[in-house]
Design a protein around this motif. Sequence first.
Motif, mmCIF file in Angstrom:
data_model
loop_
_atom_site.group_PDB
_atom_site.id
_atom_site.type_symbol
_atom_site.label_atom_id
_atom_site.label_comp_id
_atom_site.label_asym_id
_atom_site.label_seq_id
_atom_site.Cartn_x
_atom_site.Cartn_y
_atom_site.Cartn_z
ATOM 1 N N MET A 122 32.297 56.473 0.485
ATOM 2 C CA MET A 122 32.529 55.455 -0.860
ATOM 3 C C MET A 122 31.124 54.978 -0.884
ATOM 4 O O MET A 122 30.803 54.129 0.173
ATOM 5 C CB MET A 122 33.817 54.496 -0.586
ATOM 6 N N VAL B 95 33.617 61.262 -13.062
ATOM 7 C CA VAL B 95 34.644 61.813 -12.006
ATOM 8 C C VAL B 95 34.466 63.646 -12.307
ATOM 9 O O VAL B 95 34.478 63.948 -13.418
ATOM 10 C CB VAL B 95 35.823 61.373 -12.325
ATOM 11 N N ARG C 104 34.672 62.240 -6.777
ATOM 12 C CA ARG C 104 35.983 62.332 -6.791
ATOM 13 C C ARG C 104 36.799 61.055 -7.403
ATOM 14 O O ARG C 104 37.812 61.212 -7.986
ATOM 15 C CB ARG C 104 36.388 62.490 -5.518
ATOM 16 N N SER C 105 36.306 59.987 -7.497
ATOM 17 C CA SER C 105 36.874 58.742 -7.899
ATOM 18 C C SER C 105 35.770 57.866 -8.350
ATOM 19 O O SER C 105 34.508 57.610 -7.985
ATOM 20 C CB SER C 105 37.756 58.300 -6.979
ATOM 21 N N LEU C 106 36.098 56.882 -9.320
ATOM 22 C CA LEU C 106 35.286 55.915 -9.789
ATOM 23 C C LEU C 106 35.977 54.483 -10.117
ATOM 24 O O LEU C 106 37.327 54.503 -10.808
ATOM 25 C CB LEU C 106 34.508 56.124 -11.231
ATOM 26 N N HIS C 107 35.415 53.464 -9.670
ATOM 27 C CA HIS C 107 36.259 52.206 -10.103
ATOM 28 C C HIS C 107 35.294 51.071 -10.174
ATOM 29 O O HIS C 107 34.334 50.893 -9.431
ATOM 30 C CB HIS C 107 37.116 51.901 -8.680
ATOM 31 N N ALA D 144 32.191 54.566 -5.959
ATOM 32 C CA ALA D 144 32.314 55.857 -6.481
ATOM 33 C C ALA D 144 32.860 56.848 -4.865
ATOM 34 O O ALA D 144 32.089 56.386 -4.141
ATOM 35 C CB ALA D 144 30.903 56.377 -6.866
ATOM 36 N N GLY D 145 33.792 57.530 -4.999
ATOM 37 C CA GLY D 145 33.772 58.186 -4.050
ATOM 38 C C GLY D 145 33.265 59.514 -4.198
ATOM 39 O O GLY D 145 33.691 60.170 -5.207
#
Length: 233
Positions: free
Chosen positions: A157, A169, A193-196, A204-205
């Motif tokens: 992460m 993503v 894989r992910s964004l927040h 960001a994952g």
Amino acid sequence: MSALPNEEIVTNEAVILECLNQITKNNTPLSLRLRESESNDVYQSRIQSLNIKKRQIVLKQILPSDWRGKITSVTKLEIKSTMNMGSIRFYGLLSPLDDSENNPYCKLTLPKKVFRMQLRDYYRVSLAKIRSSVTLKNSDNSVIQGSCRDISMSGAMITLPITTTEVEVGRTIDECKISIDDVLELEFRGKVRSLHKTDSDTLAGIQFVDLSPSQLKPISTALNKIERQNMKP
């Protein structure tokens, strides 16, 4: 042929060959199971050598020896092996190495895809107490700088500037680098894989893509060191 939970699909031939070479070098057992059979029979063997030119895995004697009565050249097999930091499995076809009845060696087709499961794959270690930096290089050679929030055997992460717009993503970034104090230097391909978005930054994952066994060992060592540091008061 879909991946099981916690498995990653590896299609990079260099990584596949490094895994198979490690199994060969360590003389690690293989288990062979008939895919489309109700039988629970499992056969055991080890890798004698790899023939890259012919795309073959040469196996030593297969036990028990009744396999010839149950496995033909068109029988689909699932092959599994346990490695130092996890396990791999793949599918292939088995046949005798030659026409000699007394030759104990057999050959497997070299896989184009393997399924790999890492030990501690989803066990994440916090980097709150340790300095880190992250560099992502885009296809236009622009660079995004950030830091690493936590890391596992399968990914990290990362924290990026709030203004970051180039990361999406599903996108694969070919040139990534994570530096963790004096513990780890890792260059890799990563998939978002992910964004927040938060009030101050972007989380960001990132999944590690096609890491070789030689890259995985330093990560495992780093996780142990970071855990010990995190336990200190």
